[in-house]
Structures are given as C-alpha cells and as structure tokens.
Scaffold this motif. Structure first.
Motif, PDB file in Angstrom:
ATOM      1  N   MET A 113      -6.334  -0.110   0.122  1.00  0.00           N
ATOM      2  CA  MET A 113      -6.564  -0.549   1.506  1.00  0.00           C
ATOM      3  C   MET A 113      -7.362  -1.858   1.525  1.00  0.00           C
TER       4      MET A 113
ATOM      5  N   PHE B 252       0.844  -1.201   0.000  1.00  0.00           N
ATOM      6  CA  PHE B 252       0.000   0.000   0.000  1.00  0.00           C
ATOM      7  C   PHE B 252       0.879   1.252   0.000  1.00  0.00           C
TER       8      PHE B 252
ATOM      9  N   LEU C 196      -3.456   6.376   4.383  1.00  0.00           N
ATOM     10  CA  LEU C 196      -3.935   5.228   5.164  1.00  0.00           C
ATOM     11  C   LEU C 196      -4.557   5.706   6.471  1.00  0.00           C
TER      12      LEU C 196
END
Ligand SMILES: Nc1ncnc2c1ncn2[C@@H]1O[C@H](COP(=O)(O)OP(=O)(O)OP(=O)(O)O)[C@@H](O)[C@H]1O
Ligand SMILES: [Mg+2]
Length: 282
Positions: free
Chosen positions: A162, A155, A199
């Motif tokens: 995600m 990621f 994130l």
C-alpha cells in the motif's frame, strides 16, 4: 429481456469495446468499519509518497485548486458541505462515485470532491481509482508511471505494498491518492479478491481520520459496482444533464435500490445557478 437487462447490455457493449469482463465472484467481504471521526486528528494523518501536482494540468482539466469557473467552485463547496453533513450524521466514512452510463463526469466529480473535502482543515481524504478497466484519475491529475511508479493493479496482483501505491500531494497534505496505471480486463475478479479485502482493511485502519472515495465505472456497464458495494457506506450517483438516457437512469436507480444512495449530482447542467450546476438531491 427486461429493461434493466437491455440497458445493461447496451451500456456494457459500449463500455467494453476494448475490454472484456468476467462474472463477479461471490462471497462476503469485510465491510468498512464505522468509527466516529475525531476531527482534531485530521492534521495528524499519515502522509504517503510525496508528489507535486502540475498546476497547468489541473487547470486544463478543470480540477481544484486550479478550477477557475466560480459557479463550479461554489457548487463543489456546496456538494462538499452536504456530503460532510450526511456522512457525519450517519458516521459513514466511505462512498463510491458512480453513474448510469460512461462519460457523465464521475471521475471529475470524484477528484474535485476529494480535493474540496481535503481543503477543509478538519477533513482528510483517500481517493482510490477503482475503475480497473479504464483508470483515469492519474491522467486527470497529471501523474504517470514513467519512473516505475506503482498503482492499484500492482497492489491487487501482489506486486506492491500500500505504501508503494499511495501518493500525497505536497500542496494538499490531507489528500492521498491511490491511482492506477494499468487497466485490467478481469476487474470483477480483482474487486472480490483477497488482495482487495486486504486493501479495504488497510484503508479501514486509516479510516477514523479519513473519508475514502472510490471512483468507479458506470453501474450499468458491469457488475463491478454491485460486487464492491458491500464494502462502502454509500453511493454518489453522477447524472449528466442532457446526456444520461432516461431509461438508463431508471435502470441505474433500480440497481442502486439495493445500495445506500447518498445523493445525486447533476453534472453539465445548463443552469447558471450553482446549486443546479452540481445539484445534490435526497
Ligand atoms: N461539468 C463538466 N464540464 C466540462 N467538462 C466536463 C464536465 N464533467 C465532465 N467533463 C469532461 O467530460 C469528460 C468525461 O468526464 P469523466 O471522465 O469525469 O467522466 P466519467 O463518467 O468518469 O467517464 P467514464 O464512464 O469513462 O469513467 C472529461 O473530459 C471531463 O473533463
Ligand atoms: Mg470515470
């Protein structure tokens, strides 16, 4: 050289035998938002890629729900209750698990605390392996990437979404794990990268209904914890009885003064009393 610098140097030498670190990039990042948790929504949290956990692996690694030692079981429940109270009282939703030096039981504590919290019917949890140089969460719970599974580094490098790195065990649907299968040497850079902020924002979107736990490296081993600390509500410090060096602990506590220390877990205690086995102070 100050005590801290000396302790940092010694620990970093040990920690980085096989990995190189680079200085942390500076810059402010968004902090995880604090929103009161509507407990009733816990059952409706989003589920990610389903995985089946191997009970044998969990038992072998002393991980809930296959943890057999009754003293340890009670201790994790006490720790869960105390952490929940503290988080709820302050409307906090995220914390990082760290320690002074390597091998004190940070990862085991982070996993078992996440499992214990997810066993509570009102609590949902995200467990994120944020020890980018030595990720272990996947190993401990028996996950591997033999079928091309993606993890956190994918990621952060922009190679996965995600949804592709988050896994929900079918036996524990209130837990979601973001593991990592690929160690990196430039951890500080990635921890302060725009992808990491992204994130954090994605986790933030899940946050009203979840507690987010980050498993991190020792605070004296690198500047990773310091660099990432503004993004979490607090720190949980794991100390191993008979292992954590007094000077290292003092240095770690000094560094953590700049952060919000939620508590201290005493791991590997000789004491039979469960409250001491994994005691929680502060
Ligand atoms: N209370 C305990 N009883 C028995 N074994 C333990 C205990 N705590 C940790 N261990 C074992 O010690 C080893 C190191 O634990 P763990 O990986 O959790 O430490 P860590 O602090 O995360 O290490 P690192 O600094 O490398 O990330 C593991 O094999 C783990 O199973
Ligand atoms: Mg660890």
């Amino acid at each position: 050289m100050s005590i801290i610098e000396e302790a940092v140097r010694k620990t970093a030498e040990r920690y980085h035998r096989s990995a190189q670190t680079e200085p942390a990039a500076t810059g402010s990042r968004p902090r995880l938002r604090r929103v009161p948790p509507p407990a009733s929504e816990a059952a409706n949290v989003r589920r990610f890629q389903p995985i089946t956990l191997d009970r044998g692996v969990l038992e072998e690694n002393n991980i809930l729900p296959q943890l057999i030692d009754p003293g340890a079981l009670r201790a994790y429940k006490i720790l869960r209750t105390r952490m929940l109270r503290r988080l709820e009282a302050n409307q906090w939703h995220s914390f990082a698990v760290t320690g002074a030096t390597p091998g004190e039981g940070k990862t085991l504590t982070a996993i078992n605390l996440a499992m214990a919290l997810a066993q509570d019917s009102n609590t949902s949890v995200f467990l994120v392996d944020l020890d980018l140089q030595r990720p272990k969460v996947a190993d401990y719970i028996g996950l591997n990437n033999s079928h091309g599974e993606r993890g956190l580094t994918d990621f952060l490098l922009g190679d996965a979404t995600m949804e592709q790195i988050a896994y929900t065990p079918s036996s524990m649907e209130r837990l979601t794990v973001i593991p990592n299968f690929q160690a990196v040497s430039n951890a500080s850079d990635l921890l302060t990268s725009p992808r990491m902020s992204e994130l954090v924002q994605l986790l933030e979107a899940e946050m009203p209904r979840r507690i987010v736990i980050f498993d991190m490296p020792p605070v004296l081993a690198s500047d990773d914890v310091l660099a990432f600390s503004p993004q979490v509500d607090g720190m949980l410090l794991v100390v191993a009885e008979g292992t954590t060096n007094r000077d290292a602990l003092r240095s770690a506590k000094e560094m953590l003064q700049e952060m919000n220390l939620l508590g201290v877990v005493l791991n590997r205690s000789e004491a039979q009393d469960e409250a001491a086995y994994y005691s929680y102070a502060r």
